[in-house]
Design a protein around this motif. Sequence first.
Motif, PDB file in Angstrom:
ATOM      1  N   VAL A   7       0.814  -1.230   0.000  1.00  0.00           N
ATOM      2  CA  VAL A   7       0.000   0.000   0.000  1.00  0.00           C
ATOM      3  C   VAL A   7       0.841   1.270   0.000  1.00  0.00           C
ATOM      4  O   VAL A   7       0.318   2.353  -0.279  1.00  0.00           O
ATOM      5  N   PHE A   8       2.137   1.155   0.322  1.00  0.00           N
ATOM      6  CA  PHE A   8       2.998   2.338   0.275  1.00  0.00           C
ATOM      7  C   PHE A   8       3.787   2.441  -1.029  1.00  0.00           C
ATOM      8  O   PHE A   8       4.608   3.320  -1.190  1.00  0.00           O
ATOM      9  N   LYS A   9       3.571   1.469  -1.914  1.00  0.00           N
ATOM     10  CA  LYS A   9       4.309   1.510  -3.175  1.00  0.00           C
ATOM     11  C   LYS A   9       3.962   2.809  -3.901  1.00  0.00           C
ATOM     12  O   LYS A   9       2.791   3.137  -4.084  1.00  0.00           O
ATOM     13  N   GLU A  10       4.994   3.567  -4.319  1.00  0.00           N
ATOM     14  CA  GLU A  10       4.704   4.911  -4.830  1.00  0.00           C
ATOM     15  C   GLU A  10       4.080   4.923  -6.208  1.00  0.00           C
ATOM     16  O   GLU A  10       3.152   5.648  -6.468  1.00  0.00           O
ATOM     17  N   GLU A  11       4.653   4.100  -7.098  1.00  0.00           N
ATOM     18  CA  GLU A  11       4.061   4.044  -8.420  1.00  0.00           C
ATOM     19  C   GLU A  11       3.182   2.803  -8.530  1.00  0.00           C
ATOM     20  O   GLU A  11       3.213   1.956  -7.657  1.00  0.00           O
ATOM     21  N   GLY A  12       2.447   2.730  -9.612  1.00  0.00           N
ATOM     22  CA  GLY A  12       1.682   1.509  -9.881  1.00  0.00           C
ATOM     23  C   GLY A  12       2.649   0.383 -10.189  1.00  0.00           C
ATOM     24  O   GLY A  12       3.849   0.587 -10.341  1.00  0.00           O
ATOM     25  N   VAL A  13       2.101  -0.816 -10.279  1.00  0.00           N
ATOM     26  CA  VAL A  13       2.939  -1.988 -10.509  1.00  0.00           C
ATOM     27  C   VAL A  13       3.712  -1.861 -11.813  1.00  0.00           C
ATOM     28  O   VAL A  13       4.897  -2.170 -11.891  1.00  0.00           O
ATOM     29  N   GLU A  14       3.055  -1.335 -12.835  1.00  0.00           N
ATOM     30  CA  GLU A  14       3.735  -1.244 -14.132  1.00  0.00           C
ATOM     31  C   GLU A  14       4.942  -0.316 -14.063  1.00  0.00           C
ATOM     32  O   GLU A  14       6.004  -0.625 -14.569  1.00  0.00           O
TER      33      GLU A  14
END
Lengths: 402, 402
Positions: A385-392
């Motif tokens: 949930v803290f990942k800044e960008e989307g998965v791509e």
Amino acid sequence: MSYHYLLDLAIILISTKLFGLMTKRFNMPQVVGALLAGLILGPAAFNVLQETEFIKQIAELGVIALMFTAGLETDIEEMKKSGKAAFIIALSGVLFPLAGGFLVAMIFNKGDLTSTVTPVHLQNIFIGVILTATSVSITVETLKEMGKLSTRAGNAILGAAIIDDILGIVALTIITSMADSSVDIVLVLMKIVLFFIFSGIVGFGFYKFYKNWTEEERNKRRFVIVAFVFCLLLAFCAEEFFGVADITGAFIAGLIISNTDKKEYITQRFEIMSYILLSPVFFASIGLTVNVPQMTPTIILFSLILLVMAILTKIVGCGLGAKICGYTGRESLQIGTGMISRGEVALIVASKGAALGLLSTVQFGPIVIMVVITTIITPVLLKVVFKEEGVEAAEGKVALNK
Amino acid sequence: MSYHYLLDLAIILISTKLFGLMTKRFNMPQVVGALLAGLILGPAAFNVLQETEFIKQIAELGVIALMFTAGLETDIEEMKKSGKAAFIIALSGVLFPLAGGFLVAMIFNKGDLTSTVTPVHLQNIFIGVILTATSVSITVETLKEMGKLSTRAGNAILGAAIIDDILGIVALTIITSMADSSVDIVLVLMKIVLFFIFSGIVGFGFYKFYKNWTEEERNKRRFVIVAFVFCLLLAFCAEEFFGVADITGAFIAGLIISNTDKKEYITQRFEIMSYILLSPVFFASIGLTVNVPQMTPTIILFSLILLVMAILTKIVGCGLGAKICGYTGRESLQIGTGMISRGEVALIVASKGAALGLLSTVQFGPIVIMVVITTIITPVLLKVVFKEEGVEAAEGKVALNK
């Protein structure tokens, strides 16, 4: 003279590091590795390590140092701003799990306790009380590792977790006072209020002294020692005189010193002590306390539903509270996720209840499973949930690095 | 859950610091203050602090960290050069106290032991064995504080103290094997030799691995943790498999890592952990173990003569050994002085003997007095014998500073 603690310590240090490296390779926080190391080496699996008095006390010191540095790193202005919000988040994050736990228990608990003195509805409420617990230390370590502790969501989590601790004490006190007539609720509540008044007064006095003294004193080592002594004393007073958790005292001590310009220096020193010794022992020790519970199909089902309830009620409860207070949807999800971990707090609450006849040994297994999984899953979910960008975007980054 | 250790720790940290400041003002090393703090707060005087399991184990870890960093800071080339000398110094520094202690005991001990099984001459030899002990940790801390650990004399002291430890074990083994038929002297000696062979082989392997690995690894924290694990394992193996003191293992581990270019980095990290937590607890704990002994005129006289004998036999014994090996008169005096401190080592030996009926409770008092005074006097005397200029030159310096 016993020297087996040397081997124990060596095993803990090397295994938490190795497992930490492994979990890092799977893109999970290293603290998950440390938890797994304790779980795998402990009585739950290989039984190479047992929780000794030595490990326990180093671990206690570890969580105090952790909360002290969390206090030191807290942005106090941000915290003040999020004060009211933190209260609402914590309250909502206590009510939802309380209701959810009660509901699940009501379905499964047919009152098969050995002690028939305690009414079944009290036993069921107690399952709810266990679910209200939050162990913020895992979240703190994870957010630190990701460099997200000083975000808006990070501050809200810290504030809410402290208030959650207090609400947890209140809930535990109310239910134990129902089962045990020697506990006085009003007195407990008054002592909690008094603790905050006490901390405010003592803290202000210490802050004034410390600021003037550090301007004159040249030996920097003394800054660190005096700060640590203040932390230890406030932690001790919290438990001894006010019935408040020692880690709450340690956190407030850190908060007070975070107003001075010595905070970076002290934080650095404590982090060195933590990573060499205290933290690995603390995180491993959580896994060491876990025993493999007895299993039947009903118990497995109960465990699963309890687990799902534990996760959802914190995400929904805290998330909803956050949303009401104006946090974005993303932040609300982050806050709710940060509060999932039950850790050692829930285990302590559970064992207190078991001592009072509020929890049967049959129910202890599912509680342990719930605690272990919520504790291990929290860092993993936080990372997501803290990942800044989307998965791509993230994948693109990986591709660029190759 | 007990949290009284928080208060204990706070008291230890603040009192060792305050007493350290006081002794510093009197131009004495701070470690004297830490020792006094333990003595005054402990059962010998105000009885505010008792030695808990927690304090004991943090203290044990403290002395291991201390000896590990002493190993890290040792100039190994200098040590190799002084190897033969260190052996002669240690041997002479064991024989003199052994004879001196035996002599004093012979005069005072009329065989008034409760256990009449042990012959009187064995009891008297045992007093001599206690006098052979050397606690190098106080000396190490003092020399560090004065920046004199890496001098020729400092290296000789370290080397001789390690050998003294081993000779002490041999002496203790011989006398206990005389009192207890289950101990086999030849086996003990063989194990000690095997330990050094083992350390050599394992140390060389670890050195090769560590050097290659640290060149590739980027995370510096891991350097420290892996080094610490090696130290703990070698300390553990020393005790567990070879009957050698754990601090000897820790020292050798430090010595091995001192050959790599990571030694400064690791030393710094350990010193931070030591000054915040481990060292104050260790030095205070020595004072905490002391109880006020029963006193009669004869016992006081015995104590005084034993004390003088303890101090003189180390200065003369070690000093003579050093002089024979070509050290200057000044260096010989420094080396002899550095070996005076008996510390916890003598207390451990004494309690082992008491358990075997080799030491009566009447004799325990004088032993304690001898240990306390030799331990506190060593840093004071070291300060005197390491003073670089004469008193007049030093006074001139003070005048200049004004």
